[in-house]
Design a protein around this motif. Structure first.
Motif, PDB file in Angstrom:
ATOM      1  N   ALA A 163       0.813  -1.214   0.000  1.00 16.93           N
ATOM      2  CA  ALA A 163       0.000   0.000   0.000  1.00 16.93           C
ATOM      3  C   ALA A 163       0.850   1.269   0.000  1.00 16.93           C
ATOM      4  N   GLY A 164       2.176   1.109   0.025  1.00 18.03           N
ATOM      5  CA  GLY A 164       3.073   2.266  -0.022  1.00 18.03           C
ATOM      6  C   GLY A 164       3.122   3.062   1.271  1.00 18.03           C
ATOM      7  N   LEU A 165       2.889   2.405   2.407  1.00 16.97           N
ATOM      8  CA  LEU A 165       2.838   3.098   3.693  1.00 16.97           C
ATOM      9  C   LEU A 165       4.202   3.136   4.368  1.00 16.97           C
ATOM     10  N   VAL A 166       4.419   4.169   5.167  1.00 18.35           N
ATOM     11  CA  VAL A 166       5.586   4.249   6.042  1.00 18.35           C
ATOM     12  C   VAL A 166       5.153   3.701   7.398  1.00 18.35           C
ATOM     13  N   TRP A 167       5.796   2.645   7.856  1.00 20.73           N
ATOM     14  CA  TRP A 167       5.348   1.957   9.062  1.00 20.73           C
ATOM     15  C   TRP A 167       6.553   1.355   9.783  1.00 20.73           C
ATOM     16  N   MET A 168       6.313   0.852  10.993  1.00 20.33           N
ATOM     17  CA  MET A 168       7.365   0.142  11.723  1.00 20.33           C
ATOM     18  C   MET A 168       6.733  -0.694  12.828  1.00 20.33           C
ATOM     19  N   LEU A 169       7.437  -1.728  13.231  1.00 18.90           N
ATOM     20  CA  LEU A 169       6.993  -2.588  14.331  1.00 18.90           C
ATOM     21  C   LEU A 169       7.391  -1.964  15.661  1.00 18.90           C
ATOM     22  N   VAL A 170       6.490  -2.026  16.637  1.00 22.21           N
ATOM     23  CA  VAL A 170       6.802  -1.601  17.996  1.00 22.21           C
ATOM     24  C   VAL A 170       6.355  -2.726  18.933  1.00 22.21           C
ATOM     25  N   GLY A 171       6.469  -2.516  20.230  1.00 15.04           N
ATOM     26  CA  GLY A 171       6.017  -3.537  21.170  1.00 15.04           C
ATOM     27  C   GLY A 171       6.863  -4.804  21.109  1.00 15.04           C
ATOM     28  N   GLY A 172       6.232  -5.940  21.459  1.00 10.28           N
ATOM     29  CA  GLY A 172       6.956  -7.212  21.551  1.00 10.28           C
ATOM     30  C   GLY A 172       7.581  -7.654  20.248  1.00 10.28           C
ATOM     31  N   TRP A 173       6.821  -7.587  19.155  1.00  5.44           N
ATOM     32  CA  TRP A 173       7.389  -7.986  17.860  1.00  5.44           C
ATOM     33  C   TRP A 173       8.475  -7.017  17.412  1.00  5.44           C
ATOM     34  N   GLY A 174       8.352  -5.738  17.788  1.00  7.15           N
ATOM     35  CA  GLY A 174       9.408  -4.784  17.469  1.00  7.15           C
ATOM     36  C   GLY A 174      10.704  -5.114  18.180  1.00  7.15           C
ATOM     37  N   ILE A 175      10.598  -5.573  19.435  1.00  7.33           N
ATOM     38  CA  ILE A 175      11.786  -5.989  20.183  1.00  7.33           C
ATOM     39  C   ILE A 175      12.390  -7.237  19.550  1.00  7.33           C
ATOM     40  N   ASP A 176      11.534  -8.183  19.161  1.00  7.56           N
ATOM     41  CA  ASP A 176      12.050  -9.386  18.497  1.00  7.56           C
ATOM     42  C   ASP A 176      12.766  -9.041  17.199  1.00  7.56           C
ATOM     43  N   ALA A 177      12.246  -8.047  16.475  1.00 12.64           N
ATOM     44  CA  ALA A 177      12.906  -7.624  15.235  1.00 12.64           C
ATOM     45  C   ALA A 177      14.295  -7.065  15.525  1.00 12.64           C
ATOM     46  N   LEU A 178      14.420  -6.286  16.590  1.00 12.56           N
ATOM     47  CA  LEU A 178      15.730  -5.753  16.970  1.00 12.56           C
ATOM     48  C   LEU A 178      16.691  -6.874  17.343  1.00 12.56           C
ATOM     49  N   LEU A 179      16.158  -7.903  18.008  1.00 14.23           N
ATOM     50  CA  LEU A 179      16.995  -9.038  18.425  1.00 14.23           C
ATOM     51  C   LEU A 179      17.236 -10.024  17.293  1.00 14.23           C
ATOM     52  N   GLY A 180      16.434  -9.912  16.215  1.00 14.54           N
ATOM     53  CA  GLY A 180      16.629 -10.767  15.043  1.00 14.54           C
ATOM     54  C   GLY A 180      16.022 -12.146  15.153  1.00 14.54           C
ATOM     55  N   ARG A 181      15.126 -12.344  16.130  1.00 11.07           N
ATOM     56  CA  ARG A 181      14.523 -13.665  16.309  1.00 11.07           C
ATOM     57  C   ARG A 181      13.270 -13.536  17.170  1.00 11.07           C
ATOM     58  N   GLN A 182      12.372 -14.505  17.049  1.00 12.71           N
ATOM     59  CA  GLN A 182      11.210 -14.532  17.919  1.00 12.71           C
ATOM     60  C   GLN A 182      11.615 -15.125  19.255  1.00 12.71           C
ATOM     61  N   HIS A 204      15.244  -7.606  11.842  1.00 12.92           N
ATOM     62  CA  HIS A 204      15.111  -8.780  10.966  1.00 12.92           C
ATOM     63  C   HIS A 204      14.194  -9.812  11.619  1.00 12.92           C
ATOM     64  N   LEU A 205      13.290 -10.349  10.826  1.00 15.19           N
ATOM     65  CA  LEU A 205      12.406 -11.412  11.258  1.00 15.19           C
ATOM     66  C   LEU A 205      12.235 -12.421  10.131  1.00 15.19           C
ATOM     67  N   GLY A 206      12.489 -13.679  10.422  1.00 20.54           N
ATOM     68  CA  GLY A 206      12.294 -14.713   9.421  1.00 20.54           C
ATOM     69  C   GLY A 206      13.087 -14.485   8.150  1.00 20.54           C
ATOM     70  N   GLY A 207      14.271 -13.895   8.261  1.00 20.89           N
ATOM     71  CA  GLY A 207      15.090 -13.628   7.095  1.00 20.89           C
ATOM     72  C   GLY A 207      14.690 -12.390   6.328  1.00 20.89           C
ATOM     73  N   HIS A 208      13.730 -11.611   6.844  1.00 18.92           N
ATOM     74  CA  HIS A 208      13.265 -10.399   6.180  1.00 18.92           C
ATOM     75  C   HIS A 208      13.671  -9.177   6.989  1.00 18.92           C
ATOM     76  N   GLU A 209      14.037  -8.118   6.279  1.00 20.94           N
ATOM     77  CA  GLU A 209      14.359  -6.851   6.913  1.00 20.94           C
ATOM     78  C   GLU A 209      13.063  -6.078   7.158  1.00 20.94           C
ATOM     79  N   VAL A 210      12.875  -5.616   8.394  1.00 22.26           N
ATOM     80  CA  VAL A 210      11.635  -4.908   8.727  1.00 22.26           C
ATOM     81  C   VAL A 210      11.965  -3.636   9.502  1.00 22.26           C
ATOM     82  N   PRO A 211      11.216  -2.546   9.268  1.00 21.98           N
ATOM     83  CA  PRO A 211      11.418  -1.320  10.057  1.00 21.98           C
ATOM     84  C   PRO A 211      10.854  -1.497  11.457  1.00 21.98           C
ATOM     85  N   CYS A 212      11.512  -0.911  12.446  1.00 15.93           N
ATOM     86  CA  CYS A 212      11.059  -1.053  13.831  1.00 15.93           C
ATOM     87  C   CYS A 212      11.524   0.139  14.659  1.00 15.93           C
ATOM     88  N   LEU A 213      10.953   0.263  15.833  1.00 14.74           N
ATOM     89  CA  LEU A 213      11.332   1.311  16.770  1.00 14.74           C
ATOM     90  C   LEU A 213      12.718   1.008  17.341  1.00 14.74           C
TER      91      LEU A 213
END
Length: 386
Positions: A44-63, A151-160
């Motif tokens: 949809a062309g949105l600017v977004w990022m993960l926050v909260g628990g999944w955002g922390i997992d993204a920073l750590l690179g794993r669930q 990073h989550l599941g081998g994908h780069e994701v924006p996060c807090l």
């Protein structure tokens, strides 16, 4: 029946906790759900990022744990909230609460839920500088410096960012999973762990009593623990804050602190020990930020400031939570001050001309408010030499 019980002060929080626990055991957001939502928002062309628990997992690179919901922040500009709701509708998510109560740092929040119970909390943020920025209740201010990539599941994701994640969890009591999240961030990124304690802490009734007593005493016998910033005096003059009843330009560490009649030598000894444990450090202010009620300067590295504030809070966990709680900052103007209703563009321009501001942080200062003389210095506590 549940609705009637929820109106009773004792049962309301209890029912909420029970419902949240049951929902967390029955409904989960899996990694594939996160990646599907991410793909839909990108499409949809949105600017977004993960926050909260999944955002922390993204920073750590794993669930690291199971998640009951997914917290996603979308950019306010270009009608981002509406477009995100429309995009997620394609995945079966519909709005169940268009303006659900949010946190102090992220007040704008909508709850979206699917028929199968999966839930997305949609937060609204902005990186726009004032005066283009919306009201704080419409979008939380999250500058580009507070945005990161994970990073989550081998994908780069924006996060807090990790520092903002920690700041967003301060000021309220946390569940064990949230405490573990913060501990993991602290280990991975070297960020000081905030002084938090779990829900159900047996000290809670006593801390609430101390909080209430402290607030009553603070009205008459206020004290404040600050770091003086004389280098910022010229900036306060430009912003119209030269007269603060004797309060110097400063960064607040704890306000209100222990009421003056209760201060004893042991309190001063503890403050001296806290200061001695913190090495002298250099800090730099080069960005103007905004809170709901004020404009302020933001330090480039909040970590040493956070260590000081956390050490004080650990020693005095019953201190009242003042309105200065939140990200470390140096206030330069209050929005509700009739003399300074806002920082006019020309004033901001003059303030920016005085930035960056660099200083050595060498001591803590304890001040006491005297109704006749204003704020008076009671003691200073030097930090450790490098």
């Amino acid at each position: 029946m549940a609705g009637r019980l929820g109106g009773i002060p004792l049962f309301g929080p209890l029912l909420t906790a029970i419902v949240d626990e049951l929902r967390g055991r029955v409904f989960r957001i899996e990694l594939r759900d996160v990646l599907t939502v991410a793909e839909q928002l990108d499409r949809a062309g949105l600017v977004w990022m993960l926050v909260g628990g999944w955002g922390i997992d993204a920073l750590l690179g794993r669930q690291t744990r199971r998640h009951e919901d997914l917290d996603v922040a979308v950019e306010w500009a270009d009608d981002g909230e509406r477009r995100a709701i429309e995009a997620l509708a394609g995945l079966g998510y519909s709005v169940t609460a268009p303006r659900s109560p949010g946190s102090e740092q992220f007040p704008a929040r909508a709850v979206l839920r699917r028929a199968d119970g999966r839930t997305v909390d949609l937060l609204v943020v902005t990186a726009l500088d004032a005066p283009q920025r919306p009201h704080a209740q419409e979008a939380a201010y999250v500058p580009h410096a507070d945005r990161a990539t994970g990073h989550l599941g081998g994908h780069e994701v924006p996060c807090l960012s990790a520092a903002r994640q920690v700041a967003a969890h301060e000021g309220y009591r946390l569940y064990a999973a949230q405490r573990r999240d913060l501990a993991a961030l602290s280990r991975e990124f070297g960020i000081p762990m905030p002084p938090v304690s779990a829900l159900g802490d047996l000290r809670l009734p006593f801390l609430r009593l101390a909080d209430a007593a402290g607030r009553r005493m603070a009205r008459r016998w206020s004290t404040a623990l600050v770091v003086e910033v004389p280098e910022a005096n010229a900036i306060l003059v430009e912003a119209g804050m030269a007269d603060m009843a004797g309060m110097p330009a400063h960064v607040t560490i704890a306000y209100p602190f222990v009421p003056a009649p209760l201060l004893r030598d042991r309190h001063l000894a503890r403050l001296a020990a806290i200061a001695r444990a913190q090495p002298l450090f250099t800090t730099r202010f080069e960005r103007i930020g905004r809170l709901p009620d004020s404009w302020h300067l933001v330090p480039d590295d909040p970590a040493p400031w956070q260590r000081l504030a956390h050490d004080v809070r650990r020693q005095w966990p019953g201190l009242p939570r003042g309105h200065h709680e939140g990200p470390i900052h140096l206030t330069i103007a209050y929005l509700d001050n009739t003399a300074v209703p806002r920082i006019e563009p020309q004033v901001r321009k003059r303030v920016r001309a005085l930035l960056p501001l660099t200083m050595d942080v060498a001591q803590l200062t304890l001040l006491e408010f005297d109704r006749r003389r204003g704020w008076q210095v009671q003691a200073r506590f030097p930090l450790a030499e490098r």
